[in-house]
Design an enzyme around this catalytic site. Sequence first.
Site, short mmCIF file in Angstrom:
data_model
loop_
_atom_site.label_atom_id
_atom_site.label_comp_id
_atom_site.label_asym_id
_atom_site.label_seq_id
_atom_site.Cartn_x
_atom_site.Cartn_y
_atom_site.Cartn_z
N LYS A 54 13.06 29.86 41.67
CA LYS A 54 14.20 29.18 42.28
C LYS A 54 13.81 27.77 42.70
CE LYS A 54 16.29 33.55 43.76
NZ LYS A 54 16.53 34.55 44.84
N GLN A 98 14.85 35.67 51.01
CA GLN A 98 14.64 36.56 49.87
C GLN A 98 14.55 38.02 50.34
OE1 GLN A 98 14.72 35.57 46.70
NE2 GLN A 98 14.26 37.56 45.82
N ASP A 121 23.71 32.53 49.24
CA ASP A 121 23.75 33.84 48.58
C ASP A 121 25.15 34.46 48.66
OD1 ASP A 121 21.31 34.75 47.41
OD2 ASP A 121 20.40 34.90 49.40
N1 GUN Z 1 16.56 39.83 46.12
C1 GUN Z 1 17.00 40.22 44.91
N2 GUN Z 1 18.08 39.51 44.52
C2 GUN Z 1 18.31 38.63 45.52
C3 GUN Z 1 19.28 37.59 45.71
O1 GUN Z 1 20.18 37.36 44.88
N3 GUN Z 1 19.19 36.90 46.86
C4 GUN Z 1 18.23 37.15 47.80
N4 GUN Z 1 18.25 36.42 48.92
N5 GUN Z 1 17.33 38.10 47.67
C5 GUN Z 1 17.37 38.82 46.53
#
Ligand code: GUN
Length: 288
Positions: A54, A98, A121
Site C-alpha cells: 500500500k 491494518q 477503509d
Molecule cells: N486486512 C485485510 N484486509 C484489510 C483491509 O481492507 N483494510 C484493513 N485495514 N485491514 C485489512
Amino acid sequence: MPAAIIDGKAIAAQIRVALGSEVAEFSGQTGVTPHLAAVLVGDDPASAVYVRNKQRACDKAGIKSTLHRLSAETTQAELLELIEQLNNANDVHGILCQLPLPQQINELAILDAISPLKDVDAFHPENVGLIVQGRPRFLPCTPHGVQQLLVESAAEIEGANVVVLGRSEIVGKPMALMLVQKGKAANATVTICHSRTKGLAEITRTADILIAAIGRANFVTGDMIKPGATVIDVGINRVDDKLVGDVDFAAASEVAAAITPVPGGVGPMTIAMLLKNTVAAARIAANA
Ligand code: GUN
C-alpha cells in the site's frame, strides 16, 4: 472456449496512473499533498507485506504515506491514543489500521475511534450507514475494486443475478449493498450466501456474476458455476507456499465466460481504491 482473464493488475495500473495525474493537479492547486497514515500492530508477516504494498503504491501516485509500527504487546489504550493523535493531525488525511489486530485489542473499538472523515477503509459505522443509504462518503476498497473490475470487463450488472459468497464486514456485506443500490454499476438482484446456506450450489448456479469471498481455498468448483458467468475471486489463501483463491481456477475457467486470477485480480484493485479514498479524504479536508 476458456474464460477470459480479467486482468486486475493491468486495470489497477491504469487507475493508479490516472490518479497520479489527479494528485499532481490537486497538489498544484491546493499546495496539499494527500497523506495516508498506516498503522501496523504486531508481527504478522502477511499484514506487513500488505502495508508495504500500500505504501509503495502511495509513493508512485505522489501520495505521502507514513507507517506507525507498534509492538504485538501494544494495549488498546495506547493504540487509541495514537488514533487520537492522527485524527487531530491536520496534515494526515487518511488513517488505515491494518487488520487483524492482536487479541488484547478490540477491533471495533479502534475502527469506531478513527475519524469518519479520515476512514479510508470505510469501516466506521457512520460511513457504513451512508453506504446503506446509497450516499457514500468513501466506498470500501475491496468491494469498490470488484465493482470496477465488473465495469472494466463489461459485465452487465443491471438486472443481473449476483451471488455473493461470504458475509464479512470488509467484503461480503458491503459488496452486496453496493450492487443492490439504485445507480450506475449497480441495480443487480443480489443474494448473499454463507456457511449456513442450504443448497449452496443450486443458488450459485443462478449467478450471472459470482463473487467468492469466503476465505476457503478452491471452495468454488466448476459445477457451482452457471455457464457463461463472470466469476470474481476475492480469496487469498496460502496453500503449500502458493497463493490460491476461493475458486478452483482451472475448473471454473472451463465454465465461466470471464474470471479473475489470484494473484493479479482483486488484490491490486483494493490498493488502487485505497489511493482513491486517500485523495478523496484530502479533498474533503481541503474543501476542494
Ligand atoms: N486486512 C485485510 N484486509 C484489510 C483491509 O481492507 N483494510 C484493513 N485495514 N485491514 C485489512
